[in-house]
Design an enzyme around this catalytic site. Structure first.
Site, PDB file in Angstrom:
ATOM      1  CE  LYS A 196     -75.130  17.646   2.747  1.00 39.82           C
ATOM      2  NZ  LYS A 196     -76.336  18.088   2.263  1.00 39.82           N
ATOM      3  N   GLY A 249     -74.090  28.535   1.317  1.00 37.43           N
ATOM      4  CA  GLY A 249     -75.339  27.946   1.645  1.00 37.43           C
ATOM      5  C   GLY A 249     -76.005  29.419   2.422  1.00 37.43           C
ATOM      6  CB  SER A 250     -78.250  29.503   4.283  1.00 37.08           C
ATOM      7  OG  SER A 250     -78.701  28.786   4.961  1.00 37.08           O
ATOM      8  CB  THR A 251     -76.076  33.758   6.639  1.00 32.51           C
ATOM      9  OG1 THR A 251     -75.621  34.917   5.153  1.00 32.51           O
ATOM     10  CG2 THR A 251     -75.476  34.848   7.931  1.00 32.51           C
ATOM     11  CB  VAL A 253     -76.798  26.895   7.205  1.00 31.32           C
ATOM     12  CG1 VAL A 253     -75.805  25.428   8.048  1.00 31.32           C
ATOM     13  CG2 VAL A 253     -78.064  26.406   6.703  1.00 31.32           C
ATOM     14  N   GLY A 254     -74.652  29.026   7.765  1.00 29.23           N
ATOM     15  CA  GLY A 254     -72.554  29.011   8.387  1.00 29.23           C
ATOM     16  C   GLY A 254     -72.314  29.647   9.472  1.00 29.23           C
ATOM     17  CD  GLU A 272     -66.924  31.998  -0.609  1.00 29.23           C
ATOM     18  OE1 GLU A 272     -67.579  33.340  -1.287  1.00 29.23           O
ATOM     19  OE2 GLU A 272     -65.815  32.151  -1.171  1.00 29.23           O
ATOM     20  CB  CYS A 306     -75.227  34.043  -3.517  1.00 28.16           C
ATOM     21  SG  CYS A 306     -74.248  33.322  -4.526  1.00 28.16           S
ATOM     22  CD  GLU A 403     -79.724  34.736   0.258  1.00 28.34           C
ATOM     23  OE1 GLU A 403     -79.630  33.960   0.928  1.00 28.34           O
ATOM     24  OE2 GLU A 403     -78.882  35.122  -1.010  1.00 28.34           O
TER      25      GLU A 403
HETATM   26  P1  NAD Z   1     -78.727  25.365   3.130  1.00 27.85           P
HETATM   27  O1  NAD Z   1     -77.250  26.683   4.216  1.00 27.85           O
HETATM   28  O2  NAD Z   1     -79.372  25.385   3.924  1.00 27.85           O
HETATM   29  O3  NAD Z   1     -77.636  24.375   2.521  1.00 27.85           O
HETATM   30  C1  NAD Z   1     -76.651  23.990   2.442  1.00 27.85           C
HETATM   31  C2  NAD Z   1     -76.084  23.106   2.380  1.00 27.85           C
HETATM   32  O4  NAD Z   1     -75.335  23.274   3.700  1.00 27.85           O
HETATM   33  C3  NAD Z   1     -76.755  22.068   1.597  1.00 27.85           C
HETATM   34  O5  NAD Z   1     -76.042  20.989   1.338  1.00 27.85           O
HETATM   35  C4  NAD Z   1     -77.266  21.890   3.255  1.00 27.85           C
HETATM   36  O6  NAD Z   1     -77.429  20.381   3.202  1.00 27.85           O
HETATM   37  C5  NAD Z   1     -76.618  22.451   4.326  1.00 27.85           C
HETATM   38  N1  NAD Z   1     -76.085  22.029   5.497  1.00 27.85           N
HETATM   39  C6  NAD Z   1     -78.058  22.418   5.680  1.00 27.85           C
HETATM   40  N2  NAD Z   1     -77.861  22.110   7.268  1.00 27.85           N
HETATM   41  C7  NAD Z   1     -76.335  21.802   7.695  1.00 27.85           C
HETATM   42  C8  NAD Z   1     -76.113  21.730   9.051  1.00 27.85           C
HETATM   43  N3  NAD Z   1     -76.678  21.489   9.780  1.00 27.85           N
HETATM   44  N4  NAD Z   1     -74.973  21.257   9.253  1.00 27.85           N
HETATM   45  C9  NAD Z   1     -73.785  21.518   7.932  1.00 27.85           C
HETATM   46  N5  NAD Z   1     -74.685  21.387   6.934  1.00 27.85           N
HETATM   47  C10 NAD Z   1     -75.853  22.010   6.612  1.00 27.85           C
HETATM   48  O7  NAD Z   1     -78.799  26.825   2.389  1.00 27.85           O
HETATM   49  P2  NAD Z   1     -79.577  26.364   0.748  1.00 27.85           P
HETATM   50  O8  NAD Z   1     -80.755  26.667   0.913  1.00 27.85           O
HETATM   51  O9  NAD Z   1     -79.343  25.078  -0.130  1.00 27.85           O
HETATM   52  O10 NAD Z   1     -78.865  27.631  -0.331  1.00 27.85           O
HETATM   53  C11 NAD Z   1     -79.169  28.724  -0.635  1.00 27.85           C
HETATM   54  C12 NAD Z   1     -78.565  29.686   0.401  1.00 27.85           C
HETATM   55  O11 NAD Z   1     -77.592  29.873  -0.067  1.00 27.85           O
HETATM   56  C13 NAD Z   1     -78.935  30.499  -0.087  1.00 27.85           C
HETATM   57  O12 NAD Z   1     -78.557  32.138   1.281  1.00 27.85           O
HETATM   58  C14 NAD Z   1     -77.734  31.325  -0.933  1.00 27.85           C
HETATM   59  O13 NAD Z   1     -77.652  33.170  -0.923  1.00 27.85           O
HETATM   60  C15 NAD Z   1     -76.990  30.753  -0.350  1.00 27.85           C
HETATM   61  N6  NAD Z   1     -75.593  30.333  -1.287  1.00 27.85           N
HETATM   62  C16 NAD Z   1     -74.789  31.343  -1.613  1.00 27.85           C
HETATM   63  C17 NAD Z   1     -73.576  31.768  -2.305  1.00 27.85           C
HETATM   64  C18 NAD Z   1     -72.251  32.120  -1.794  1.00 27.85           C
HETATM   65  O14 NAD Z   1     -71.429  32.091  -3.055  1.00 27.85           O
HETATM   66  N7  NAD Z   1     -71.984  33.315  -1.443  1.00 27.85           N
HETATM   67  C19 NAD Z   1     -73.184  30.388  -3.468  1.00 27.85           C
HETATM   68  C20 NAD Z   1     -75.130  30.052  -3.151  1.00 27.85           C
HETATM   69  C21 NAD Z   1     -75.926  29.871  -2.475  1.00 27.85           C
END
Ligand code: NAD
Length: 505
Positions: A196, A249-251, A253-254, A272, A306, A403
């Site tokens: 996705k 993605g973000s902490t 949502v992680g 990550e 990130c 961040e």
């Molecule tokens: P995000 O967490 O909002 O989204 C990331 C992904 O998760 C997207 O595909 C989104 O659709 C999906 N998502 C959102 N809510 C979800 C849920 N409830 N269940 C499952 N999937 C869901 O983050 P973002 O705004 O897309 O990216 C920015 C963040 O990502 C920043 O905090 C950044 O540090 C982090 N990031 C980390 C790395 C790394 O390698 N550590 C790399 C790039 C970005």
């Protein structure tokens, strides 16, 4: 533009000749492009001007169900996990060749989706997708377990087997790199998958699905469901037939992903997440190198990285001079249309991210931080922000702790090595750190003392296919790149048998 940042939207040039025809906008399930079950679509926006680029199929739970079913079938009964690794590697190499044949078009898709520099996409992101595939293609026939040194009269060995159906949930900041850092090792391991992409950047992922099919990847091995996180993403995370979820993605949502994995089928999780990485510059550093590196650390990919070096600590002996040089370089940094070859920084990915960054800048000012340079949007159209440097910041300021994910640096002064280590570690994150010094003792001591997954000494963003990458603390766990990433997609099975005539109880 380039020479003068205020010109960013003053130029009549639109670079329309680079904007590619959008060929793929449907979900890719079981080797076919299909509409979503509900027939819904969503807009993808060009951050250069805020205009709609295309409408893309909006996948939801029922689409994820179909994609997981296809991936399950391909894993349980299809050829991919069963074929010799060498053969998987050949198909992956063909996939890599096809990417190289389409570099311009793929780079342009990431530019109009994410605002990425076209020149960088052509030189780095897209070619790197091909080398990443080839790196793991070469490993696909070298996956073996171990013969065990059992303590009794038993013969024991381990088998490494693909974990099964993997859900990859990826962010928008590096649509291509994120896709392949997850998909390539999982392919080599023999897994099947549902990907996705982020809702902001769905276009290149769909193109990659098309190229995978053309390369001979069997149907059902790679499925791409475009859509939103709270619907399609959540459906992957909670699915009972997904064996592992790899999330970047973000902490925030992680945490949700981990909780959902725990309360569904206890699927394996790799996370990550975010970062607030320190760059420590010591008195003996070359000022030109150090200022270039610090600036690049925060403006590369418009700070939407990130591992961005958003906290810069400079030792007091060189601080004043460093600040002056950094100011001059940041002022001259060319921001503008990412198709313009002279530009080094494009627009933020979307309106939401743009507004979030500007609101952090306002917050910084309210907290008493001083703007050395930047702090404003550029132009009136699109999502451009000036490279922004704050001084007079304190460790407990929100702009130092959170961040921001934009071109906003906090510049700080320190006295001793011990102080630098303590302050660099004073964060809930632990993704990366930079060290600039010629003193090997300082470099070694500091790199061992920082709790982060990657340390760059006298360089920054020095990624490599062979170099594992991931977080400590709330930056997550699990590694991408390197053979660690391949092993993430493999389960270890132990097989034990008694030796001839030996008692086994
Ligand atoms: P995000 O967490 O909002 O989204 C990331 C992904 O998760 C997207 O595909 C989104 O659709 C999906 N998502 C959102 N809510 C979800 C849920 N409830 N269940 C499952 N999937 C869901 O983050 P973002 O705004 O897309 O990216 C920015 C963040 O990502 C920043 O905090 C950044 O540090 C982090 N990031 C980390 C790395 C790394 O390698 N550590 C790399 C790039 C970005």
């Amino acid at each position: 533009m380039a020479e003068n940042q205020s010109d960013v939207n003053g130029s009549p040039k639109t670079y329309d000749e680079h904007v590619p025809e959008i060929k793929f906008t449907k979900l890719f399930i079981n080797g076919e492009f299909v509409d979503s079950v509900k027939g819904r679509t969503f807009e993808t926006i060009d951050p250069r001007n805020g205009e709609v680029t295309a409408r893309v199929a909006e996948g939801d739970k029922e689409d994820v169900d179909l994609a997981v079913k296809a991936a399950r079938q391909a894993f349980d009964h299809g050829p991919w996990p069963r074929m010799p690794g060498y053969q998987r590697g050949r198909i992956m190499s063909k996939f890599a060749d096809l990417i190289e044949e389409n570099i311009d078009e793929l780079a342009a898709l990431d530019t109009i989706d994410a605002g990425k520099l076209f020149s960088m996409g052509k030189a780095v992101d897209i070619p790197h997708a091909a080398t990443c595939l080839r790196y793991y293609a070469g490993a696909a026939d070298k996956i073996h377990g171990e013969v065990l040194k059992m303590s009794r009269e038993l013969h024991g060995y381990t088998l490494l087997e693909p974990v099964g159906v993997v859900g990859h949930i990826i962010p928008w900041n590096f649509p291509t790199t994120m896709f392949f850092m997850k998909v390539a090792p999982a392919m080599a391991a023999g897994c099947t998958m549902v990907v996705k992409p982020a809702e902001q950047t769905p276009l290149s992922a769909l193109f990659y699905a098309h190229l995978a099919k053309k390369a001979g990847v069997p149907d059902g091995v790679i499925n791409v469901v475009t859509g939103f996180g709270s619907t399609a993403g959540a459906a992957i995370t909670s699915h009972m037939d997904v064996d592992m979820v790899c999330f970047t993605g973000s902490t925030e949502v992680g945490r949700i992903v981990m909780q959902t994995a725990a309360t569904s089928n206890l699927k394996q999780v790799s996370l990550e997440l975010g970062g607030k990485s320190p760059v420590m510059i010591f008195d003996d550093a070359d000022l030109d190198t150090a200022t270039d590196l610090a600036l690049m650390g925060i403006v590369h990919n418009k700070g939407e990285v990130c591992v961005a070096g958003s906290r810069v600590y400079v030792q007091e002996g060189i601080y004043e001079e460093f600040e002056k040089k950094l100011f001059t370089k940041a002022k001259a940094w060319p921001v503008g249309d990412p198709f313009d070859p002279k530009v080094q920084q494009g627009p933020q990915v979307d309106k939401k991210q743009f507004e979030k960054i500007l609101s952090y800048i306002e917050h910084g000012k309210r907290e008493g931080a001083i703007l050395l340079t930047g702090g404003e949007r550029l132009g009136t159209k699109g999502y451009y922000i000036q490279p922004t440097i704050f001084t007079n910041v304190k460790e407990d300021n929100v702009i130092v702790k959170d961040e921001i994910f934009g071109p906003v640096m906090s510049l700080m002064k320190f006295k001793t090595v011990e102080e630098a280590i303590k302050r660099a570690n004073g964060t809930r994150y632990g993704l990366a750190a930079g060290i600039v010094t010629k003193n090997i003792d300082v470099a070694n001591t500091v790199s061992r003392s920082i709790r982060a997954g990657v340390i760059w000494i006298n360089c920054y963003f020095a990624f490599d296919n062979d170099c594992p990458y991931g977080g400590y603390k709330t930056s997550g766990f699990g590694r991408d790149f390197g053979l660690e990433a391949l092993h993430k997609y493999l389960n270890v099975k132990s097989v034990v048998t008694p030796l001839y005539n030996s008692p086994w109880l």
